[in-house]
Design a protein around this motif. Structure first.
Motif, PDB file in Angstrom:
ATOM      1  N   ILE A  13     -25.216  71.359 -14.274  1.00  0.00           N
ATOM      2  CA  ILE A  13     -24.839  70.387 -15.301  1.00  0.00           C
ATOM      3  C   ILE A  13     -24.336  71.109 -16.543  1.00  0.00           C
ATOM      4  CG2 ILE A  13     -25.679  68.504 -16.749  1.00  0.00           C
ATOM      5  CD1 ILE A  13     -27.739  67.889 -14.577  1.00  0.00           C
ATOM      6  N   GLU A  14     -24.975  72.221 -16.868  1.00  0.00           N
ATOM      7  CA  GLU A  14     -24.541  72.995 -18.035  1.00  0.00           C
ATOM      8  C   GLU A  14     -23.081  73.426 -17.862  1.00  0.00           C
ATOM      9  OE1 GLU A  14     -26.967  76.360 -18.899  1.00  0.00           O
ATOM     10  OE2 GLU A  14     -25.663  77.083 -20.511  1.00  0.00           O
ATOM     11  N   LEU A  33     -26.490  61.108 -11.245  1.00  0.00           N
ATOM     12  CA  LEU A  33     -26.566  62.555 -11.058  1.00  0.00           C
ATOM     13  C   LEU A  33     -27.381  62.886  -9.817  1.00  0.00           C
ATOM     14  CD1 LEU A  33     -27.136  63.762 -14.727  1.00  0.00           C
ATOM     15  CD2 LEU A  33     -25.123  64.166 -13.308  1.00  0.00           C
ATOM     16  N   ALA A  34     -28.500  62.173  -9.644  1.00  0.00           N
ATOM     17  CA  ALA A  34     -29.357  62.432  -8.487  1.00  0.00           C
ATOM     18  C   ALA A  34     -28.578  62.198  -7.196  1.00  0.00           C
ATOM     19  CB  ALA A  34     -30.589  61.535  -8.542  1.00  0.00           C
ATOM     20  N   ASN A  35     -27.842  61.113  -7.127  1.00  0.00           N
ATOM     21  CA  ASN A  35     -27.041  60.827  -5.936  1.00  0.00           C
ATOM     22  C   ASN A  35     -25.962  61.881  -5.739  1.00  0.00           C
ATOM     23  OD1 ASN A  35     -28.517  58.544  -5.368  1.00  0.00           O
ATOM     24  ND2 ASN A  35     -27.128  57.188  -6.504  1.00  0.00           N
ATOM     25  N   ARG A  36     -25.295  62.195  -6.823  1.00  0.00           N
ATOM     26  CA  ARG A  36     -24.202  63.169  -6.757  1.00  0.00           C
ATOM     27  C   ARG A  36     -24.657  64.509  -6.169  1.00  0.00           C
ATOM     28  NH1 ARG A  36     -19.954  65.169 -11.306  1.00  0.00           N
ATOM     29  NH2 ARG A  36     -19.693  67.278 -10.559  1.00  0.00           N
ATOM     30  N   PHE A  37     -25.837  64.950  -6.584  1.00  0.00           N
ATOM     31  CA  PHE A  37     -26.302  66.254  -6.118  1.00  0.00           C
ATOM     32  C   PHE A  37     -27.244  66.122  -4.919  1.00  0.00           C
ATOM     33  CE2 PHE A  37     -25.161  67.154 -10.564  1.00  0.00           C
ATOM     34  CZ  PHE A  37     -24.287  68.214 -10.347  1.00  0.00           C
ATOM     35  N   GLY A  38     -27.458  64.889  -4.479  1.00  0.00           N
ATOM     36  CA  GLY A  38     -28.269  64.692  -3.284  1.00  0.00           C
ATOM     37  C   GLY A  38     -29.733  65.034  -3.463  1.00  0.00           C
ATOM     38  N   VAL A  44     -33.611  66.161 -11.668  1.00  0.00           N
ATOM     39  CA  VAL A  44     -32.539  65.822 -12.615  1.00  0.00           C
ATOM     40  C   VAL A  44     -33.113  65.679 -14.018  1.00  0.00           C
ATOM     41  CG1 VAL A  44     -30.880  64.054 -13.310  1.00  0.00           C
ATOM     42  CG2 VAL A  44     -31.081  64.698 -10.912  1.00  0.00           C
ATOM     43  N   ARG A  45     -34.208  64.957 -14.114  1.00  0.00           N
ATOM     44  CA  ARG A  45     -34.843  64.772 -15.415  1.00  0.00           C
ATOM     45  C   ARG A  45     -35.280  66.101 -16.013  1.00  0.00           C
ATOM     46  NH1 ARG A  45     -36.479  60.263 -17.463  1.00  0.00           N
ATOM     47  NH2 ARG A  45     -38.347  61.144 -18.391  1.00  0.00           N
ATOM     48  N   GLU A  46     -35.807  66.980 -15.161  1.00  0.00           N
ATOM     49  CA  GLU A  46     -36.256  68.276 -15.663  1.00  0.00           C
ATOM     50  C   GLU A  46     -35.084  69.083 -16.195  1.00  0.00           C
ATOM     51  OE1 GLU A  46     -38.555  69.995 -12.516  1.00  0.00           O
ATOM     52  OE2 GLU A  46     -40.327  68.835 -13.073  1.00  0.00           O
ATOM     53  N   ALA A  47     -33.971  69.005 -15.474  1.00  0.00           N
ATOM     54  CA  ALA A  47     -32.768  69.709 -15.938  1.00  0.00           C
ATOM     55  C   ALA A  47     -32.308  69.147 -17.281  1.00  0.00           C
ATOM     56  CB  ALA A  47     -31.662  69.588 -14.892  1.00  0.00           C
ATOM     57  N   LEU A  48     -32.303  67.836 -17.387  1.00  0.00           N
ATOM     58  CA  LEU A  48     -31.849  67.209 -18.630  1.00  0.00           C
ATOM     59  C   LEU A  48     -32.761  67.579 -19.802  1.00  0.00           C
ATOM     60  CD1 LEU A  48     -30.772  63.649 -17.401  1.00  0.00           C
ATOM     61  CD2 LEU A  48     -29.340  65.634 -17.907  1.00  0.00           C
ATOM     62  N   MET A  49     -34.050  67.625 -19.523  1.00  0.00           N
ATOM     63  CA  MET A  49     -35.009  68.023 -20.555  1.00  0.00           C
ATOM     64  C   MET A  49     -34.652  69.397 -21.128  1.00  0.00           C
ATOM     65  SD  MET A  49     -37.510  65.943 -21.221  1.00  0.00           S
ATOM     66  CE  MET A  49     -37.766  64.267 -20.660  1.00  0.00           C
ATOM     67  N   GLN A  50     -34.350  70.303 -20.226  1.00  0.00           N
ATOM     68  CA  GLN A  50     -34.032  71.658 -20.662  1.00  0.00           C
ATOM     69  C   GLN A  50     -32.733  71.692 -21.449  1.00  0.00           C
ATOM     70  OE1 GLN A  50     -34.922  74.870 -17.676  1.00  0.00           O
ATOM     71  NE2 GLN A  50     -35.163  73.114 -16.346  1.00  0.00           N
TER      72      GLN A  50
END
Lengths: 216, 216
Positions: A13-14, A33-38, A44-50
DNA sequence: AATGGCATTCTTGTATACACGATAGTTGAC
DNA sequence: GTCAACTATCGTGTATACAAGAATGCCATT
């Protein structure tokens, strides 16, 4: 693919943000995003948090995540800080230069020379990055190096735009020459001064940036 | 309690780390934290993710999170960068000073004076923080201000140790006076220079830091 | 026709369940 | 007695289910 899905997603995502695939201001829907990356929403939430902690996106409670739109002025401020940090790195490098760092700087510097001579803007873009990283490393300050690399990453897209400007390649390279000279002769103050002006986007270079941003 | 549990936990754990409740090197067990705060593991994980992104803890895949132990050398490096950023903030403040910023600096500066005169180390610790933040704000650079505040936060515990050193209060305050003078007279270079030496921990002050860290 | 309130729906926030990898402890063989 | 391998247990990583808040659209009323 990184160790765990969360980190992989963070990088993914970055990169998408830094390459404008996710435009500034765009809403990032967790489910999409979850669907897109399967994967499920959890990583996804953890990535966004970071990414929120890093400052690339903003998560407003109960209202989702949006890509931060820095705007010209804030980008100018970021370059201003970057210039200061690189100046420090340069001055430390001049004081602490050892054989390995000297060789790394020389090597990346000559690669820049070749790309500049060839007029290959994309190659220079990459070599320039390595050159600057060699200076960070030569500062022998791990923390400073990390800060520089992180900020450098965030500014990458705008740096790229800048290089498109006419004659910027040869100007940039000749500035590199002076910087290398100052570092190798141990003139920390001069290295600091040169790097500050090299990295900062004073005057017309700021207008160039704004123009190229508007062009997108 | 913040908007959502995740952010609240992030702040909570961050404070616990900065106040040495969670010692450097300590393992942070998700389940234990979840029980302690009476929530599930999910928000705990989100908080840890953010703290990892900030650099306060390190999450090694499948091996849990540990509080980062910076060590004296890295702390020195962090102060070095802090000094540089504060120097920039000071120089910008000198150039851009307006009425509101001037008043904010004056107000916090005189509070420092009172605490220093009273020899109240704890009060001075707090007032000093406000004084420096007033300078960040006066720089009129949002990004720089954010960076300064964040780094200041991370260095807070060590700054506190430093103030315990004999005579540090009065020395610090007289340095403040010179800094205020430079900013108010618009001497950016002088403000930069003074702030760099004020914030940095050169020579014996580094030994003081190491000694006070070892004393814990 | 416009505006305000209500209900529906969609998205985020949190909990829990399950799977997989790591670590540690025990047992067996040399 | 020591070292290695296997197993059991514990903790992290991911998915899914459920709850709660926000946005949107529709209907009624003015």
């Amino acid at each position: 693919m990184s160790e765990n899905v969360g980190r992989w997603l963070r990088d993914e995502i970055e990169n998408a943000i830094l390459s404008y695939e996710f435009a500034p201001g765009e809403r990032l829907d967790e489910t999409v995003l979850a669907n897109r990356f399967g994967v499920s929403r959890t990583p996804v939430r953890e990535a966004l948090m970071q990414l929120d902690a890093i400052g690339l996106i903003e998560i407003r409670p109960r209202r989702g995540a949006v890509v931060i739109d820095p705007g010209p002025h804030r980008i100018y401020e970021m370059f201003e800080v970057m210039a200061e940090l690189e100046g420090l790195a340069g001055s430390l490098a001049a004081r602490r230069l050892d054989k390995a760092s000297r060789e790394a700087i020389t090597a990346t510097h000559s690669r820049c020379e070749q790309s500049a001579a060839a007029g290959d803007s994309d190659a220079y873009y990459y070599d320039n990055e390595e050159f600057h990283k060699a200076i960070y490393a030569a500062s022998r300050s791990d923390f400073l190096q990390e800060q520089c690399v992180q900020l450098h990453r965030r500014l990458r897209p705008y740096r790229r735009l800048q290089l498109r400007v006419r004659n910027r390649l040869s100007t940039s390279f000749s500035e590199h020459c002076a910087i290398v000279d100052a570092i190798f002769t141990g003139d920390g103050d001069e290295a600091r001064r040169l790097l500050r002006t090299h990295v900062g986007i004073q005057g017309e270079r700021f207008s160039d940036l704004v123009a190229s941003m508007a062009a997108r």
